[in-house]
Design a protein around this motif. Structure first.
Motif, PDB file in Angstrom:
ATOM      1  N   VAL A  12      36.134  51.225  35.085  1.00  0.00           N
ATOM      2  CA  VAL A  12      35.073  50.212  35.083  1.00  0.00           C
ATOM      3  C   VAL A  12      35.290  49.216  33.945  1.00  0.00           C
ATOM      4  CG1 VAL A  12      32.591  49.857  34.805  1.00  0.00           C
ATOM      5  CG2 VAL A  12      33.425  51.732  36.198  1.00  0.00           C
ATOM      6  N   MET A  13      35.666  49.709  32.772  1.00  0.00           N
ATOM      7  CA  MET A  13      35.898  48.810  31.638  1.00  0.00           C
ATOM      8  C   MET A  13      37.095  47.894  31.890  1.00  0.00           C
ATOM      9  SD  MET A  13      35.091  51.386  28.506  1.00  0.00           S
ATOM     10  CE  MET A  13      35.344  50.189  27.234  1.00  0.00           C
ATOM     11  N   ALA A  14      38.170  48.435  32.446  1.00  0.00           N
ATOM     12  CA  ALA A  14      39.351  47.619  32.727  1.00  0.00           C
ATOM     13  C   ALA A  14      39.055  46.565  33.788  1.00  0.00           C
ATOM     14  CB  ALA A  14      40.500  48.507  33.177  1.00  0.00           C
ATOM     15  N   THR A  15      38.338  46.977  34.822  1.00  0.00           N
ATOM     16  CA  THR A  15      37.977  46.024  35.875  1.00  0.00           C
ATOM     17  C   THR A  15      37.052  44.951  35.331  1.00  0.00           C
ATOM     18  OG1 THR A  15      38.141  47.833  37.453  1.00  0.00           O
ATOM     19  CG2 THR A  15      37.101  45.833  38.212  1.00  0.00           C
ATOM     20  N   GLY A  16      36.111  45.329  34.471  1.00  0.00           N
ATOM     21  CA  GLY A  16      35.210  44.346  33.874  1.00  0.00           C
ATOM     22  C   GLY A  16      35.945  43.314  33.056  1.00  0.00           C
ATOM     23  N   LEU A  17      36.926  43.744  32.287  1.00  0.00           N
ATOM     24  CA  LEU A  17      37.704  42.787  31.489  1.00  0.00           C
ATOM     25  C   LEU A  17      38.506  41.839  32.374  1.00  0.00           C
ATOM     26  CD1 LEU A  17      38.954  45.104  28.624  1.00  0.00           C
ATOM     27  CD2 LEU A  17      37.277  43.263  28.472  1.00  0.00           C
ATOM     28  N   ILE A  18      39.052  42.360  33.447  1.00  0.00           N
ATOM     29  CA  ILE A  18      39.807  41.506  34.377  1.00  0.00           C
ATOM     30  C   ILE A  18      38.880  40.522  35.069  1.00  0.00           C
ATOM     31  CG2 ILE A  18      41.119  41.541  36.536  1.00  0.00           C
ATOM     32  CD1 ILE A  18      42.286  44.242  35.573  1.00  0.00           C
ATOM     33  N   LEU A  19      37.710  41.005  35.488  1.00  0.00           N
ATOM     34  CA  LEU A  19      36.817  40.167  36.280  1.00  0.00           C
ATOM     35  C   LEU A  19      36.124  39.076  35.488  1.00  0.00           C
ATOM     36  CD1 LEU A  19      35.268  42.712  38.751  1.00  0.00           C
ATOM     37  CD2 LEU A  19      36.936  40.943  39.193  1.00  0.00           C
ATOM     38  N   ILE A  20      35.968  39.252  34.208  1.00  0.00           N
ATOM     39  CA  ILE A  20      35.377  38.173  33.404  1.00  0.00           C
ATOM     40  C   ILE A  20      36.273  36.941  33.459  1.00  0.00           C
ATOM     41  CG2 ILE A  20      34.867  37.460  31.038  1.00  0.00           C
ATOM     42  CD1 ILE A  20      33.678  40.251  30.614  1.00  0.00           C
ATOM     43  N   SER A  21      37.576  37.136  33.283  1.00  0.00           N
ATOM     44  CA  SER A  21      38.487  35.990  33.339  1.00  0.00           C
ATOM     45  C   SER A  21      38.607  35.438  34.760  1.00  0.00           C
ATOM     46  CB  SER A  21      39.860  36.379  32.800  1.00  0.00           C
ATOM     47  OG  SER A  21      40.384  37.457  33.534  1.00  0.00           O
ATOM     48  N   ILE A  22      38.613  36.303  35.767  1.00  0.00           N
ATOM     49  CA  ILE A  22      38.697  35.826  37.151  1.00  0.00           C
ATOM     50  C   ILE A  22      37.436  35.054  37.533  1.00  0.00           C
ATOM     51  CG2 ILE A  22      38.729  36.590  39.559  1.00  0.00           C
ATOM     52  CD1 ILE A  22      40.662  38.782  38.745  1.00  0.00           C
ATOM     53  N   THR A  23      36.275  35.510  37.093  1.00  0.00           N
ATOM     54  CA  THR A  23      35.021  34.819  37.404  1.00  0.00           C
ATOM     55  C   THR A  23      34.994  33.430  36.783  1.00  0.00           C
ATOM     56  OG1 THR A  23      33.845  36.917  37.571  1.00  0.00           O
ATOM     57  CG2 THR A  23      32.512  34.955  37.208  1.00  0.00           C
ATOM     58  N   LEU A  24      35.415  33.319  35.537  1.00  0.00           N
ATOM     59  CA  LEU A  24      35.464  31.996  34.906  1.00  0.00           C
ATOM     60  C   LEU A  24      36.483  31.090  35.586  1.00  0.00           C
ATOM     61  CD1 LEU A  24      35.120  32.911  31.142  1.00  0.00           C
ATOM     62  CD2 LEU A  24      33.460  31.745  32.591  1.00  0.00           C
ATOM     63  N   LEU A  25      37.616  31.643  35.985  1.00  0.00           N
ATOM     64  CA  LEU A  25      38.630  30.864  36.688  1.00  0.00           C
ATOM     65  C   LEU A  25      38.104  30.386  38.035  1.00  0.00           C
ATOM     66  CD1 LEU A  25      41.601  29.900  36.633  1.00  0.00           C
ATOM     67  CD2 LEU A  25      42.151  31.979  37.887  1.00  0.00           C
TER      68      LEU A  25
END
Length: 130
Positions: A12-25
Motif C-alpha cells: 500500500v505504501m509503495a503504491t501510494g508513492l507511485i500514485l501520487i506522482s501519476i495523479t499529478l501527471l
C-alpha cells in the motif's frame, strides 16, 4: 481488517508513492482538466487499503484501478466544480480575495456528485439509442 492497519502495509505504501506522482501527471497531461488535486493527494493512502484488500495487494492491479478512478474523477471534476465553488464561496471568510479559484474535493461529496453527473451525461448521450 481495519484501514488503519493496512496503511502500513509495504504494498500500500509503495503504491501510494507511485500514485501520487501519476495523479499529478494525469492532472497536468489530460486535456481539458482544470483541477489540480493538491489537498486530495493525502486521501490516496486512505482509499488504497480498501482496494488492496480486494485486489490481493497486487501493486500493478492497484495502480491500474486507481488510474481508472482518477480518470473518471478528472473528467467530471471540472464541470462539478462549478457547483462546489458557489457553495464554498457562501462560507468563505476571505471576502472574495481569491477570484479565479475553483473548489473541488474527492471527499466533500465528490463521489456522489461525480457519479450522478456521469450517469446524467451518459443517459443524455445514449438516450436516442433506447
Amino acid at each position: 481488517m481495519d484501514v488503519a492497519l493496512m496503511v502500513g502495509d509495504p504494498s500500500v505504501m509503495a503504491t501510494g508513492l507511485i500514485l501520487i506522482s501519476i495523479t499529478l501527471l494525469l492532472a497536468v497531461v489530460l486535456p481539458g482538466n482544470r483541477v489540480l488535486p493538491m489537498v486530495d493527494l493525502s486521501s490516496i493512502i486512505f482509499i488504497l487499503p480498501m482496494m488492496a484488500a480486494y485486489l490481493k495487494k497486487d501493486l500493478l492491479r492497484m495502480v491500474y484501478c486507481w488510474n481508472d478512478y482518477d480518470g473518471v474523477d478528472f473528467c467530471t471534476s471540472g464541470p462539478t466544480s462549478l457547483r462546489f465553488t458557489p457553495a464554498a464561496a457562501h462560507y468563505d471568510r476571505s471576502n472574495g480575495t481569491r477570484r479565479n479559484v475553483r473548489n473541488y474535493s474527492y471527499e466533500f461529496g465528490g463521489d456522489e456528485v461525480r457519479w450522478a453527473w456521469l450517469a446524467i451525461k451518459l443517459s443524455q448521450l445514449l438516450g436516442p439509442f433506447f
